[in-house]
Design a protein around this motif. Structure first.
Motif, mmCIF file in Angstrom:
data_model
loop_
_atom_site.group_PDB
_atom_site.id
_atom_site.type_symbol
_atom_site.label_atom_id
_atom_site.label_comp_id
_atom_site.label_asym_id
_atom_site.label_seq_id
_atom_site.Cartn_x
_atom_site.Cartn_y
_atom_site.Cartn_z
ATOM 1 N N UNK A 8 0.867 -0.998 0.063
ATOM 2 C CA UNK A 8 -0.020 0.063 -0.116
ATOM 3 C C UNK A 8 0.864 1.077 -0.044
ATOM 4 N N UNK A 9 0.305 2.312 -0.317
ATOM 5 C CA UNK A 9 1.095 3.654 -0.378
ATOM 6 C C UNK A 9 0.884 4.224 1.284
ATOM 7 N N UNK A 10 1.992 5.177 1.362
ATOM 8 C CA UNK A 10 2.024 5.888 2.396
ATOM 9 C C UNK A 10 1.762 7.603 1.781
ATOM 10 N N UNK A 11 0.568 8.052 2.231
ATOM 11 C CA UNK A 11 0.286 9.546 1.532
ATOM 12 C C UNK A 11 0.313 10.552 2.872
ATOM 13 N N UNK A 31 -0.443 8.705 6.151
ATOM 14 C CA UNK A 31 -1.626 7.920 6.229
ATOM 15 C C UNK A 31 -1.091 6.477 5.412
ATOM 16 N N UNK A 32 -1.463 5.585 5.989
ATOM 17 C CA UNK A 32 -1.463 4.119 5.132
ATOM 18 C C UNK A 32 -2.489 4.232 3.969
ATOM 19 N N UNK A 33 -2.445 3.944 2.921
ATOM 20 C CA UNK A 33 -3.309 4.156 1.940
ATOM 21 C C UNK A 33 -3.582 2.715 1.367
ATOM 22 N N UNK A 34 -4.608 1.828 1.613
ATOM 23 C CA UNK A 34 -4.855 0.447 0.835
ATOM 24 C C UNK A 34 -5.801 0.631 -0.346
ATOM 25 N N UNK A 35 -6.270 1.900 -0.337
ATOM 26 C CA UNK A 35 -7.344 1.929 -1.695
ATOM 27 C C UNK A 35 -6.974 2.603 -2.763
ATOM 28 N N UNK A 36 -5.542 3.498 -2.981
ATOM 29 C CA UNK A 36 -5.030 3.858 -4.136
ATOM 30 C C UNK A 36 -5.497 5.116 -4.409
ATOM 31 N N UNK A 37 -5.710 5.999 -3.337
ATOM 32 C CA UNK A 37 -6.169 7.487 -3.567
ATOM 33 C C UNK A 37 -5.129 8.194 -4.019
ATOM 34 N N UNK A 38 -5.216 9.446 -4.764
ATOM 35 C CA UNK A 38 -4.432 10.371 -5.245
ATOM 36 C C UNK A 38 -4.473 11.601 -4.769
ATOM 37 N N UNK A 76 -0.550 4.337 12.597
ATOM 38 C CA UNK A 76 -1.575 5.104 13.503
ATOM 39 C C UNK A 76 -2.351 5.869 12.724
ATOM 40 N N UNK A 77 -2.342 6.070 11.494
ATOM 41 C CA UNK A 77 -3.286 6.775 10.663
ATOM 42 C C UNK A 77 -3.646 5.756 9.470
ATOM 43 N N UNK A 78 -5.043 5.724 8.880
ATOM 44 C CA UNK A 78 -5.150 4.779 7.838
ATOM 45 C C UNK A 78 -6.388 5.352 6.971
ATOM 46 N N UNK A 79 -6.187 5.557 5.697
ATOM 47 C CA UNK A 79 -7.056 6.129 4.709
ATOM 48 C C UNK A 79 -8.364 4.954 4.700
ATOM 49 N N UNK A 80 -9.711 5.235 5.297
ATOM 50 C CA UNK A 80 -10.576 4.324 5.163
ATOM 51 C C UNK A 80 -11.853 4.790 4.177
ATOM 52 N N UNK A 81 -11.763 5.815 3.454
ATOM 53 C CA UNK A 81 -12.550 6.283 2.490
ATOM 54 C C UNK A 81 -12.070 7.261 1.696
ATOM 55 N N UNK A 82 -12.807 7.245 0.413
ATOM 56 C CA UNK A 82 -12.513 8.247 -0.473
ATOM 57 C C UNK A 82 -13.836 9.204 -0.668
ATOM 58 N N UNK A 83 -13.959 10.422 -0.457
ATOM 59 C CA UNK A 83 -14.994 11.151 -0.364
ATOM 60 C C UNK A 83 -15.501 11.787 -1.926
#
Length: 87
Positions: free
Chosen positions: A22-25, A38-45, A70-77
């Motif tokens: 995953x990416x770190x953004x 934040x760790x990004x398992x979703x592939x946000x840009x 300790x920070x995780x992207x859980x959704x894309x708005x």
């Protein structure tokens, strides 16, 4: 949970084996100058609005022993509710 905007991607050639793919953004919390990685398992840009979980909630998402995240992207708005209702 926090609403934030992705401002960049962190590149790392070395990573702990406990950290999954995953990416770190880098994100900026909306309405503040607070920046998080934040760790990004979703592939946000870059420029995307996201929802970020922090602390033990973020760490608990990972199966087994939690990696040091300790920070995780859980959704894309896609669209804020106020944009749909006009409020």
């Amino acid at each position: 949970m926090l609403r934030a905007t992705v401002t960049g991607r962190i590149w790392s050639t070395k990573r702990l084996k406990e950290v999954p793919a995953g990416s770190i953004l880098e994100v900026v919390v909306d309405g503040s100058s607070t920046r998080l990685l934040a760790f990004d398992p979703l592939g946000c840009g870059e420029g995307e609005s996201v929802i970020v979980a922090t602390g033990s909630v973020a760490a608990a998402w990972f199966p087994g022993e939690a990696p040091p995240i300790d920070a995780l992207i859980i959704g894309s708005i896609d669209e804020a509710a106020s944009a749909r209702t006009g409020k």
